[in-house]
Design an enzyme around this catalytic site. Sequence first.
Site, short mmCIF file in Angstrom:
data_model
loop_
_atom_site.label_atom_id
_atom_site.label_comp_id
_atom_site.label_asym_id
_atom_site.label_seq_id
_atom_site.Cartn_x
_atom_site.Cartn_y
_atom_site.Cartn_z
N ILE A 126 -48.68 52.95 106.01
CA ILE A 126 -48.50 52.39 104.95
C ILE A 126 -49.85 52.76 103.74
CG2 ILE A 126 -46.60 52.18 104.47
CD1 ILE A 126 -47.46 48.78 103.83
N PRO A 128 -51.73 55.26 102.28
CA PRO A 128 -51.89 55.71 101.19
C PRO A 128 -51.78 54.55 100.15
CG PRO A 128 -50.52 57.34 102.20
CD PRO A 128 -50.68 56.23 102.61
N TYR A 129 -51.03 53.73 100.32
CA TYR A 129 -50.45 52.13 98.96
C TYR A 129 -51.69 51.13 99.55
CZ TYR A 129 -48.05 47.39 98.40
OH TYR A 129 -47.77 46.40 98.06
N TYR A 130 -52.51 50.57 100.63
CA TYR A 130 -53.45 50.36 101.24
C TYR A 130 -54.38 50.67 100.03
CZ TYR A 130 -51.62 46.67 103.68
OH TYR A 130 -51.24 45.22 104.02
N LYS A 133 -54.25 50.02 96.12
CA LYS A 133 -54.29 48.49 96.17
C LYS A 133 -55.39 48.22 96.33
CE LYS A 133 -49.97 46.88 95.16
NZ LYS A 133 -49.83 45.91 94.12
#
Length: 214
Positions: A126, A128-130, A133
Site C-alpha cells: 500500500i 501510495p497510501y504511505y 500519509k
Amino acid sequence: MKVLVVGANGQIGQKLTEMLNTHEEHTVLAMIRNQNQKEVFANKGIETVIADLEGSVTELQQAIKGCDAIVFTAGSGGSTGADKTLLIDLDGAVKTMEAAELAGVDRFIMVSALQANNRENWNEAIKPYYVAKHYADRVLMQSNLTYTIIRPGGLLNEQGTGKISVGEKLERGFIPREDVAKTIGESLTNEHTKNRSFDLVAGKDPITEALNNL
C-alpha cells in the site's frame, strides 16, 4: 471543546463521534459527504455538516467554522486507486489544514499510519497510501497548527482494552479501533501530545499514562 471529525462515517470516525457525543467536556460535529449519511448520525443525536474533501478550501472553511479542534480520520479506502488516495489522504488533508488556519481553528489531530514517517518501513503493498500519509504529516508539522499525529498499527474491530504502547519507532503491531478513538479523545487536551507524533499499538499501559510519558 467543539470537535469536528473529518471522516466521521468511517469505522474510527463513528466510534469517535459516539464517544465525544457523550463526553462531559466536548461536543462533536460529524463531517459527512452526502445527505444519505445524515440520518444515521441524527438518530444518535449527533450534529452533522456536509462537505467534500475534493471540494474547495472555502467549503471546508465553512464546515470548520465555530469549532475548536479538528480530527482528520478520513481515508479513500482500500478499494480505490492511487488517484483517490492522492486526492483524499493527501490533498484533502492539506486542504483541511489550510481551512483550519483560515477559520482560526488551532488544534488538529491527524490519524496517520504506523511508521509513515520512515520510508524504509513502509508497507510496499500500500505504498501510495504511505506516501500520502508521509507528506500530509509533514505539511501538518510545518504548519502553524497545534498538531498531534497518531500513527496506529493494523486496525482491529475487537473490543478495546484501554491499554496501549506509544513511541517514535514501534515494531509492527495491531490495535482495536476503539482504543484508537479513545487515544484521540485523550489527546485532544493532553498537553504531552501537543506538537508530537507517535506510533500506536496495543500495549500494557493505560492510555492516559502512556500519553503522559511521551
